[in-house]
Design a protein around this motif. Structure first.
Motif, PDB file in Angstrom:
ATOM      1  N   LEU A  35       1.093  -1.437  -0.010  1.00  0.00           N
ATOM      2  CA  LEU A  35       0.140   0.506  -0.022  1.00  0.00           C
ATOM      3  C   LEU A  35       0.897   1.388  -0.190  1.00  0.00           C
ATOM      4  N   ILE A  36       0.256   2.509  -0.647  1.00  0.00           N
ATOM      5  CA  ILE A  36       0.902   3.689  -0.554  1.00  0.00           C
ATOM      6  C   ILE A  36      -0.191   4.544  -0.138  1.00  0.00           C
ATOM      7  N   THR A  37       0.535   5.523   0.847  1.00  0.00           N
ATOM      8  CA  THR A  37      -0.406   6.462   0.638  1.00  0.00           C
ATOM      9  C   THR A  37       0.626   7.725   0.674  1.00  0.00           C
ATOM     10  N   VAL A  38       0.365   8.973  -0.044  1.00  0.00           N
ATOM     11  CA  VAL A  38       0.392   9.781  -0.444  1.00  0.00           C
ATOM     12  C   VAL A  38      -0.125  11.559   0.450  1.00  0.00           C
ATOM     13  N   LEU A  39       0.469  12.179   0.773  1.00  0.00           N
ATOM     14  CA  LEU A  39       0.006  13.286   1.559  1.00  0.00           C
ATOM     15  C   LEU A  39       0.700  14.757   1.031  1.00  0.00           C
ATOM     16  N   THR A  40      -0.255  15.956   0.977  1.00  0.00           N
ATOM     17  CA  THR A  40       0.524  17.237   0.542  1.00  0.00           C
ATOM     18  C   THR A  40       1.338  17.616   1.824  1.00  0.00           C
ATOM     19  N   ASP A  41       1.998  17.094   3.131  1.00  0.00           N
ATOM     20  CA  ASP A  41       2.375  17.206   3.488  1.00  0.00           C
ATOM     21  C   ASP A  41       2.141  16.674   5.251  1.00  0.00           C
ATOM     22  N   SER A  42       3.554  16.749   5.910  1.00  0.00           N
ATOM     23  CA  SER A  42       3.562  15.653   7.002  1.00  0.00           C
ATOM     24  C   SER A  42       3.611  16.697   8.299  1.00  0.00           C
ATOM     25  N   TRP A  43       3.401  18.273   8.252  1.00  0.00           N
ATOM     26  CA  TRP A  43       3.793  18.718   9.010  1.00  0.00           C
ATOM     27  C   TRP A  43       2.395  18.489  10.507  1.00  0.00           C
ATOM     28  N   ILE A  44       1.260  18.232   9.804  1.00  0.00           N
ATOM     29  CA  ILE A  44       0.926  17.645  10.692  1.00  0.00           C
ATOM     30  C   ILE A  44       1.393  16.862  12.094  1.00  0.00           C
ATOM     31  N   TRP A  45       2.343  15.995  11.582  1.00  0.00           N
ATOM     32  CA  TRP A  45       2.689  15.200  13.434  1.00  0.00           C
ATOM     33  C   TRP A  45       3.398  15.895  13.951  1.00  0.00           C
ATOM     34  N   GLN A  46       4.225  16.572  13.285  1.00  0.00           N
ATOM     35  CA  GLN A  46       5.042  17.488  13.938  1.00  0.00           C
ATOM     36  C   GLN A  46       5.370  17.881  15.275  1.00  0.00           C
ATOM     37  N   ASN A  47       6.451  18.068  16.609  1.00  0.00           N
ATOM     38  CA  ASN A  47       5.935  18.573  17.932  1.00  0.00           C
ATOM     39  C   ASN A  47       4.832  18.811  18.026  1.00  0.00           C
ATOM     40  N   ASN A  48       4.487  20.414  17.036  1.00  0.00           N
ATOM     41  CA  ASN A  48       3.919  21.034  18.076  1.00  0.00           C
ATOM     42  C   ASN A  48       2.261  21.521  17.119  1.00  0.00           C
ATOM     43  N   LYS A  49       1.854  20.510  16.348  1.00  0.00           N
ATOM     44  CA  LYS A  49       0.940  20.415  15.613  1.00  0.00           C
ATOM     45  C   LYS A  49       0.072  18.796  15.329  1.00  0.00           C
ATOM     46  N   ILE A  50       0.678  17.641  16.207  1.00  0.00           N
ATOM     47  CA  ILE A  50       0.230  16.247  16.426  1.00  0.00           C
ATOM     48  C   ILE A  50      -1.100  16.815  17.342  1.00  0.00           C
ATOM     49  N   ALA A  51      -1.031  16.996  18.205  1.00  0.00           N
ATOM     50  CA  ALA A  51      -2.102  17.178  18.986  1.00  0.00           C
ATOM     51  C   ALA A  51      -3.407  17.865  18.626  1.00  0.00           C
ATOM     52  N   LYS A  52      -3.456  18.321  17.640  1.00  0.00           N
ATOM     53  CA  LYS A  52      -4.450  19.403  16.908  1.00  0.00           C
ATOM     54  C   LYS A  52      -5.768  18.721  16.089  1.00  0.00           C
ATOM     55  N   TYR A  53      -6.544  18.541  16.380  1.00  0.00           N
ATOM     56  CA  TYR A  53      -7.841  17.837  16.082  1.00  0.00           C
ATOM     57  C   TYR A  53      -7.221  16.433  15.691  1.00  0.00           C
ATOM     58  N   ASP A  54      -7.473  15.789  14.755  1.00  0.00           N
ATOM     59  CA  ASP A  54      -7.157  13.879  14.314  1.00  0.00           C
ATOM     60  C   ASP A  54      -5.876  14.133  13.773  1.00  0.00           C
ATOM     61  N   ASN A  55      -5.006  14.941  14.233  1.00  0.00           N
ATOM     62  CA  ASN A  55      -3.812  14.230  13.393  1.00  0.00           C
ATOM     63  C   ASN A  55      -2.667  13.249  14.052  1.00  0.00           C
ATOM     64  N   ALA A  56      -2.623  13.318  15.671  1.00  0.00           N
ATOM     65  CA  ALA A  56      -2.566  11.446  16.140  1.00  0.00           C
ATOM     66  C   ALA A  56      -3.037  10.842  15.929  1.00  0.00           C
ATOM     67  N   TRP A  57      -4.652  10.538  15.651  1.00  0.00           N
ATOM     68  CA  TRP A  57      -5.385   9.743  14.907  1.00  0.00           C
ATOM     69  C   TRP A  57      -5.033   8.708  13.809  1.00  0.00           C
ATOM     70  N   LEU A  58      -5.194  10.104  12.598  1.00  0.00           N
ATOM     71  CA  LEU A  58      -4.305   9.572  11.560  1.00  0.00           C
ATOM     72  C   LEU A  58      -3.070   9.112  11.120  1.00  0.00           C
ATOM     73  N   LEU A  59      -2.291   9.518  11.975  1.00  0.00           N
ATOM     74  CA  LEU A  59      -1.082   8.585  11.991  1.00  0.00           C
ATOM     75  C   LEU A  59      -1.020   7.051  12.673  1.00  0.00           C
TER      76      LEU A  59
END
Length: 432
Positions: A251-275
């Motif tokens: 399986l291959i997953t393509v994203l527009t950015d990985s900033w959603i999983w950085q330290n200052n953004k992973i706790a926002k919305y459902d970013n951590a859940w997606l990871l």
């Protein structure tokens, strides 16, 4: 002051200090103060430290890597590889190795790095071009040709949902079963664009879920599946930010950015859940550096001394073979090399090498040696008597002799003073 008075004053002083201490303690109030020293050094050094800690808390085995060299030892089945580093210098051979790894049962997750160039017919991102995925700017979707391309993008897994997606002009979100690609999960319909309360957030709809998951992707970019191979995707109000497609057994997953999983953004919305959702039931390897080291960088890392020696040798070679500025000076003729020139050259050499002190001291020692020959016991006389003996032998005044034989100063003499001192010493020596 007698002893009794001193004792009373000391007692009063102690009582006063005790009263002051009790008063201050009674007025003091205890409180707690939290001082924020910022993030720990390991957090500052690793922007995905929180993501790793979150996955480990969910029971996921997480490893890190700093080059693609580890890919040959990384098993494909039951493994997810997140490419979080820059892929600008990744070679076509390394790109093919990544795709082959995913085709053997691995899950490859990477970020689209380049925009699609219509004139060149490619983006320059080797992974995107190999999969037929184009990254566009969301503002360009307003153009007629881009809007048409976005409408032609696959919007759902079933035929009935495709018609509905074309009606709204947006791709509908759904997740196909990884166990059987032919059976699609029923996706919840995406809300109308006019009724979308969170147009800036990306929504991911899952089966049997009434509400979508919200992810904070950057809405400035849009992913377009030119080959119509995607089986799952996630959209915001105007653009697509995640595409997922099968590749061989993987399986291959393509994203527009990985900033959603950085330290200052992973706790926002459902970013951590997606990871967690993308990496569940698999071991995870996060690759922070996917570029290919050049020969010069490798040599500098492992052989810096050799490179410095080579650079110095090259500089000396260029200096030795370089063109001189002006004609060469011809050697002097043998006929003009006289004894006087040799003596002058020797004096100049001694002056440059030894300085003024050595030359002047040599003349003074020569005068004392001649004086000992003409006056036995000269060296045992005091300095004043020595000057008197020299005055009697040379018929020169003691002031002249004192100027010539006085101790030499530590600082350098001027050219005039040095010449005058040498003349006085030569006059005194010639008179002996």
């Amino acid at each position: 002051m007698n002893r009794r008075t001193g004792f009373l004053l000391g007692a009063l002083l102690i009582l006063a200090l005790g009263w002051l201490a009790s008063y201050l303690l009674g007025r003091a109030e205890s409180y707690e103060r939290v001082i924020d020293h910022g993030a720990a050094p390991e957090v500052k050094a690793n922007p995905y430290f929180a993501a790793q800690s979150f996955l480990r808390a969910q029971g996921v085995k997480v490893e890190t890597a700093d080059s693609l060299a580890k890919l040959s030892q990384l098993p494909s089945a039951g493994h997810s590889l997140l490419l979080l580093g820059d892929r600008e210098k990744v070679t076509p051979q390394q790109t093919q190795r990544l795709l082959d790894w995913a085709a053997k049962g691995g899950h490859l997750i990477f970020v689209a790095e380049r925009l699609w160039d219509d004139k060149k017919g490619k983006s320059g991102d080797l992974l995107l071009d190999s999969l037929g995925i184009q990254q566009l700017e969301s503002d360009d979707l307003d153009k007629p040709e881009d809007a048409k391309g976005a409408a032609e993008q696959p919007a759902a897994a079933t035929q009935g949902e495709t018609d509905e997606a074309e009606q709204h002009g947006l791709s509908q979100l759904e997740q196909l079963s990884q166990s059987d690609p032919d059976e699609a999960q029923a996706a919840a319909p995406a809300p109308d664009k006019e009724q979308d309360a969170y147009p800036k957030l990306t929504k991911l709809y899952l089966e049997n879920e009434q509400a979508p998951a919200y992810i904070g992707f950057d809405t400035d970019f849009h992913l377009y599946d030119a080959k119509n191979l995607a089986t799952a995707w996630a959209n915001s109000a105007q653009s697509t930010h995640m595409l997922q497609l099968y590749h061989g057994d993987g399986l291959i997953t393509v994203l527009t950015d990985s900033w959603i999983w950085q330290n200052n953004k992973i706790a926002k919305y459902d970013n951590a859940w997606l990871l967690w959702y993308l990496t569940q039931e698999s071991d995870v390897t996060m690759l922070f550096r996917a570029d290919h080291d050049g020969l010069l960088s490798l040599l500098w890392e492992y052989f810096p001394q050799a490179l410095l020696a080579l650079g110095l040798l090259l500089a000396l070679t260029l200096w030795s073979v370089g063109m001189r500025q002006g004609p060469l000076q011809l050697p002097a003729s043998f006929s003009r090399r006289q004894l006087q020139e040799h003596i002058r050259a020797s004096a100049d050499f001694s002056l440059r090498r030894s300085g003024q002190q050595t030359l002047l001291q040599g003349l003074q020692l020569d005068i004392q040696r001649r004086a000992r020959k003409r006056h036995p016991g000269f060296e045992r006389l005091p300095v004043a008597d020595q000057w008197l003996v020299l005055s009697r032998l040379t018929r020169l005044s003691t002031s002249t002799i004192g100027k010539a034989m006085r101790p030499l100063p530590q600082q350098r003499l001027t050219a005039t003073d040095f010449t005058r001192q040498v003349a006085n010493l030569q006059t005194l020596r010639n008179a002996l």
